[in-house]
Design a protein around this motif. Structure first.
Motif, PDB file in Angstrom:
ATOM      1  N   UNK A   1       0.816  -1.215   0.000  1.00  0.00           N
ATOM      2  CA  UNK A   1       0.000   0.000   0.000  1.00  0.00           C
ATOM      3  C   UNK A   1       0.847   1.262   0.000  1.00  0.00           C
ATOM      4  N   UNK A   2       2.163   1.115  -0.039  1.00  0.00           N
ATOM      5  CA  UNK A   2       3.036   2.296  -0.040  1.00  0.00           C
ATOM      6  C   UNK A   2       4.417   1.917  -0.556  1.00  0.00           C
ATOM      7  N   UNK A  52      -3.341  -0.316  -3.133  1.00  0.00           N
ATOM      8  CA  UNK A  52      -3.960   0.885  -2.559  1.00  0.00           C
ATOM      9  C   UNK A  52      -4.483   1.738  -3.711  1.00  0.00           C
ATOM     10  N   UNK A  75      -5.477   4.739  -3.952  1.00  0.00           N
ATOM     11  CA  UNK A  75      -5.059   6.152  -3.983  1.00  0.00           C
ATOM     12  C   UNK A  75      -3.636   6.252  -3.441  1.00  0.00           C
ATOM     13  N   UNK A  76      -2.726   6.680  -4.291  1.00  0.00           N
ATOM     14  CA  UNK A  76      -1.300   6.632  -3.956  1.00  0.00           C
ATOM     15  C   UNK A  76      -0.646   7.999  -4.164  1.00  0.00           C
ATOM     16  N   UNK A  77       0.285   8.375  -3.299  1.00  0.00           N
ATOM     17  CA  UNK A  77       1.054   9.579  -3.584  1.00  0.00           C
ATOM     18  C   UNK A  77       1.816   9.406  -4.907  1.00  0.00           C
ATOM     19  N   UNK A 114       5.179   7.822  -4.761  1.00  0.00           N
ATOM     20  CA  UNK A 114       5.193   6.387  -4.490  1.00  0.00           C
ATOM     21  C   UNK A 114       4.957   5.594  -5.777  1.00  0.00           C
ATOM     22  N   UNK A 167      -9.403   3.798  -8.515  1.00  0.00           N
ATOM     23  CA  UNK A 167     -10.866   3.909  -8.503  1.00  0.00           C
ATOM     24  C   UNK A 167     -11.304   5.357  -8.712  1.00  0.00           C
ATOM     25  N   UNK A 168     -10.448   6.138  -9.409  1.00  0.00           N
ATOM     26  CA  UNK A 168     -10.785   7.552  -9.619  1.00  0.00           C
ATOM     27  C   UNK A 168     -10.062   8.098 -10.853  1.00  0.00           C
ATOM     28  N   UNK A 201      -8.533  10.952 -10.818  1.00  0.00           N
ATOM     29  CA  UNK A 201      -7.249  11.472 -10.331  1.00  0.00           C
ATOM     30  C   UNK A 201      -6.158  10.420 -10.431  1.00  0.00           C
ATOM     31  N   UNK A 223      -2.567  10.454 -12.476  1.00  0.00           N
ATOM     32  CA  UNK A 223      -1.254  10.251 -11.849  1.00  0.00           C
ATOM     33  C   UNK A 223      -0.522   9.082 -12.499  1.00  0.00           C
ATOM     34  N   UNK A 249     -13.199   2.939  -0.201  1.00  0.00           N
ATOM     35  CA  UNK A 249     -12.696   2.664  -1.544  1.00  0.00           C
ATOM     36  C   UNK A 249     -13.748   1.969  -2.399  1.00  0.00           C
ATOM     37  N   UNK A 250     -13.589   2.108  -3.689  1.00  0.00           N
ATOM     38  CA  UNK A 250     -14.386   1.334  -4.615  1.00  0.00           C
ATOM     39  C   UNK A 250     -15.546   2.106  -5.209  1.00  0.00           C
ATOM     40  N   UNK A 251     -15.886   1.730  -6.437  1.00  0.00           N
ATOM     41  CA  UNK A 251     -16.983   2.377  -7.165  1.00  0.00           C
ATOM     42  C   UNK A 251     -17.981   1.317  -7.600  1.00  0.00           C
ATOM     43  N   UNK A 269     -19.778   2.898 -12.847  1.00  0.00           N
ATOM     44  CA  UNK A 269     -18.680   3.856 -12.785  1.00  0.00           C
ATOM     45  C   UNK A 269     -17.352   3.168 -13.136  1.00  0.00           C
ATOM     46  N   UNK A 309      -3.428  13.809  -1.830  1.00  0.00           N
ATOM     47  CA  UNK A 309      -2.768  12.835  -2.708  1.00  0.00           C
ATOM     48  C   UNK A 309      -3.725  12.282  -3.756  1.00  0.00           C
ATOM     49  N   UNK A 324      -8.222  12.799  -5.215  1.00  0.00           N
ATOM     50  CA  UNK A 324      -9.640  12.996  -4.940  1.00  0.00           C
ATOM     51  C   UNK A 324     -10.399  11.945  -5.732  1.00  0.00           C
ATOM     52  N   UNK A 325     -11.598  11.640  -5.295  1.00  0.00           N
ATOM     53  CA  UNK A 325     -12.363  10.584  -5.960  1.00  0.00           C
ATOM     54  C   UNK A 325     -13.847  10.824  -5.730  1.00  0.00           C
ATOM     55  N   UNK A 369     -17.169   8.652  -5.275  1.00  0.00           N
ATOM     56  CA  UNK A 369     -17.612   7.272  -5.040  1.00  0.00           C
ATOM     57  C   UNK A 369     -19.036   7.290  -4.513  1.00  0.00           C
ATOM     58  N   UNK A 370     -19.934   6.642  -5.235  1.00  0.00           N
ATOM     59  CA  UNK A 370     -21.319   6.585  -4.803  1.00  0.00           C
ATOM     60  C   UNK A 370     -21.909   7.959  -4.576  1.00  0.00           C
ATOM     61  N   UNK A 382      -8.248  12.468  -0.354  1.00  0.00           N
ATOM     62  CA  UNK A 382      -7.282  11.636   0.372  1.00  0.00           C
ATOM     63  C   UNK A 382      -6.056  12.469   0.695  1.00  0.00           C
ATOM     64  N   UNK A 407      -4.510   2.004   3.145  1.00  0.00           N
ATOM     65  CA  UNK A 407      -5.552   1.241   2.470  1.00  0.00           C
ATOM     66  C   UNK A 407      -6.596   0.757   3.472  1.00  0.00           C
ATOM     67  N   UNK A 454      -4.894  17.348  -6.440  1.00  0.00           N
ATOM     68  CA  UNK A 454      -3.672  16.692  -5.968  1.00  0.00           C
ATOM     69  C   UNK A 454      -2.565  17.730  -5.795  1.00  0.00           C
ATOM     70  N   UNK A 485       1.233   0.885   7.408  1.00  0.00           N
ATOM     71  CA  UNK A 485       1.220   0.911   5.941  1.00  0.00           C
ATOM     72  C   UNK A 485       2.424   1.641   5.357  1.00  0.00           C
ATOM     73  N   UNK A 493       3.400   4.768   6.212  1.00  0.00           N
ATOM     74  CA  UNK A 493       3.218   6.225   6.164  1.00  0.00           C
ATOM     75  C   UNK A 493       3.682   6.838   7.486  1.00  0.00           C
TER      76      UNK A 493
END
Lengths: 379, 379
Positions: A59-60, A81, A83-85, A88, A103-104, A106, A110, A139-141, A145, B258, B260-261, B263-264, B270, B312, B330, B351, B353
């Motif tokens: 995740x990182x 993960x 959404x990641x920097x 990373x 899942x976005x 953004x 990236x 997380x997740x859509x 979507x 880091x 945006x998303x 969802x639903x 983030x 995550x 971001x 994780x 971070x």
């Protein structure tokens, strides 16, 4: 087992880790196991799993760097993960990681920027199902979507590769995988209409460990998952990301009683470990994770205790109403079983109380899986 | 304010710490302030408070050792954790700490053994009252049991010195102090019948900080406390142990977006900081602590976001439904106000971070109290 020189100490039985890994791999043949590094990233645990053929999920970038020092090939690591920097992603891509969750829009931007052409795995939201470690829908859509996102990723030069979901940690209901797998099937069909064929479905983690009660056998999970995979429109590689189920039961936390007290009719035992320096999941789950417990006195006469930690914080409590020796006293040891997962990783030095030291044992030095805490009540 | 080189960064305005300390001391004249070290033990914070005349309260030997390195006299430190490891008591007593809280026979035995003749402070349970940081009734006994414990302590050669209670952190209702103070009076009367005269009443902490909404003015707390103290059967030294009210508002956590998303139907932002690497109280309180937030974009067009952390883990969420710039992107910074208390102390590296770096500022370098986040909504 000889008493440790100092407590708290987390003893991890690497043979039990290996047994659990093999049990999962055997129950789900043909499904690749990517251990969830976050759960317990002790180098000896990771090394043993790597030697057994386990793959890994991260995740990182820091988790990746740790795996690299142990000789894990980045090409076999999933970056799950969603959404990641940016830094990373760039670091991982440069190292050889090629599969990234998203899942976005953004994340697409990236990835397209710093990991051009990468294989991408869209994360579906899993419907809320009973789990002892609650999920907040971070997380997740939904599948509609997801279609749009996969096509957008393709348009940015990324490679639609897979679909992932996560049913929630310590999932006690095997059928939690059914609905998400039907959604995966729907998504695969819709994407096929756009000429997209996926290669992988990532079934996530969530496989439970034994706490005070035993979960259903892995075979029941396997049956649901196999039926779900069989219902997909075409064959894909399937992977899972277990963490807790691999390492939780291998860990025994040895703590010392620092005081007992009678308050409002309830007996309390205060230990040198609590929520803040090792058992944060007690707090996270509202004390619903019932770690099996035993004490070094092991008297026939039993009593009920609330088990709490060493800090002056009232939220530092581990378990309410557990049975221990009635004559439990200062200096006695309490063994907390199933503490190999999500313990040291959440620990802080709050109030000046240090996290447990960790000691990995195997072979003759290992007390045997579960031996320290014995069978849980009711077994 | 210049953008920090790297985020997350916790900026602590030491002048704001000093202002808050002076405000509390002025609102409660004649009451000794013992800062709750656990809340934020950054050496610069402790040094500034020490210079202002603040005393300190500790919960472990490690906290005492830190204070000693800063020149704090152990004789002015209260050891307020009612249950202490024997070695910590011995260490503190040898150093010059002479006042110890207790609420059990076990603690009496430990104190009599390694801190003979020490002054002891019995901890009363405070009735559950509305508080944003819930209490589980971990410490404290009822007044009848307190009488018995104080007499037992005296019989073991300890010196009955005081009585303490704690109403719960971030206590929004000033009258929470009323009932415990009546119990203190009852206890003092009963003990007087046994020839015991107490010297101190410790009113604990719990004084609130401003999050999204402002708490009632300190004067309202002072009025309740003064009335309660006036009703005691004889005069005693009164002390308080504020933590959050001293340092929370002095802290501003600077985080980076880091990702945006959507969802639903909900927008998520983030950040590179979340529950596990700095904002654990979000998780502890079920996201009820409404940190005031602002972003570096500061656009006229606003939107609602769920604000979450980098891991995550689905429990890594800071705030649901906060207003930020609609075009938040971001790399933008988000400033989280009132983050000087109970943030870094609970942080882990989960994780991979890392917790925020901490930068203490004062004088010209300080942006002024609250300047980074502005007035909270509705002010």
């Amino acid at each position: 087992m000889a008493r440790p020189v100092s407590t708290p100490e987390l003893v991890i039985d690497l043979d039990a880790v290996a047994d659990a890994y093999r049990g999962i791999a055997a129950a789900l043949p043909g499904i690749a196991v990517h251990y969830a590094t976050k759960c317990n990233p002790h180098p000896d645990v990771l090394r043993r799993l790597h030697a057994l053929g386990s793959r890994f999920e991260i995740a990182s970038a820091a988790e990746l760097e740790l795996l690299e020092t142990l000789g894990v090939a980045p090409g076999e690591v999933l970056y799950s993960n969603p959404v990641k920097p940016v830094a990373h992603i760039a670091r991982a891509f440069a190292t050889g990681v090629w599969r990234f969750a998203f899942d976005s829009h953004d994340e697409i931007a990236k990835l397209a920027q710093v990991a051009p052409g990468a294989a991408v795995v869209v994360r579906l939201a899993a419907p809320r199902t009973r789990s002892d470690v609650p999920s907040e829908g971070k997380f997740g859509v939904d599948p509609e979507q997801a279609v749009e996102l996969v096509l957008a990723a393709r348009a940015r030069g990324l490679r639609p590769y897979g679909v992932a979901f996560h049913v929630g940690s310590q999932m006690l209901a095997p059928d939690a995988w059914s609905r998400p797998l039907r959604a995966v099937g729907w998504l695969m069909e819709r994407l096929a209409e756009h000429g997209v064929r996926l290669s992988m479905v990532d079934l996530g983690g969530g496989f439970p460990a034994r706490y005070a009660a035993s979960p259903l056998p892995l075979a029941e999970y396997a049956a649901v998952i196999e039926a779900g995979l069989a219902g997909l429109p075409y064959g894909v590689e399937a992977v899972i990301e277990p963490g807790r189920a691999v390492v939780a039961e291998a860990g025994t936390l040895v703590a010392s009683v620092i005081g007992t007290a009678l308050r409002g009719g309830a007996r309390w035992a205060h230990l040198d470990v609590g929520a803040f320096n090792g058992l944060m999941e007690s707090l996270e789950t509202g004390n619903r994770l019932r770690f099996p417990v035993r004490d070094s006195r092991d008297s026939a006469q039993r009593d009920r205790f609330h088990l709490t930690g060493p800090t002056c914080d009232s939220q530092d409590t581990i378990l309410f109403d557990v049975e221990l020796s009635a004559d439990l006293s200062v200096g006695d040891h309490v063994y907390l079983g199933s503490t190999g997962a999500y313990t040291t990783v959440y620990a802080s030095h709050f109030n000046g109380f240090a996290p447990p030291t960790v000691r990995c044992v195997s072979g003759q030095a290992a007390p045997g899986r579960g031996a320290l805490v014995g069978a849980p009540p009711g077994q």
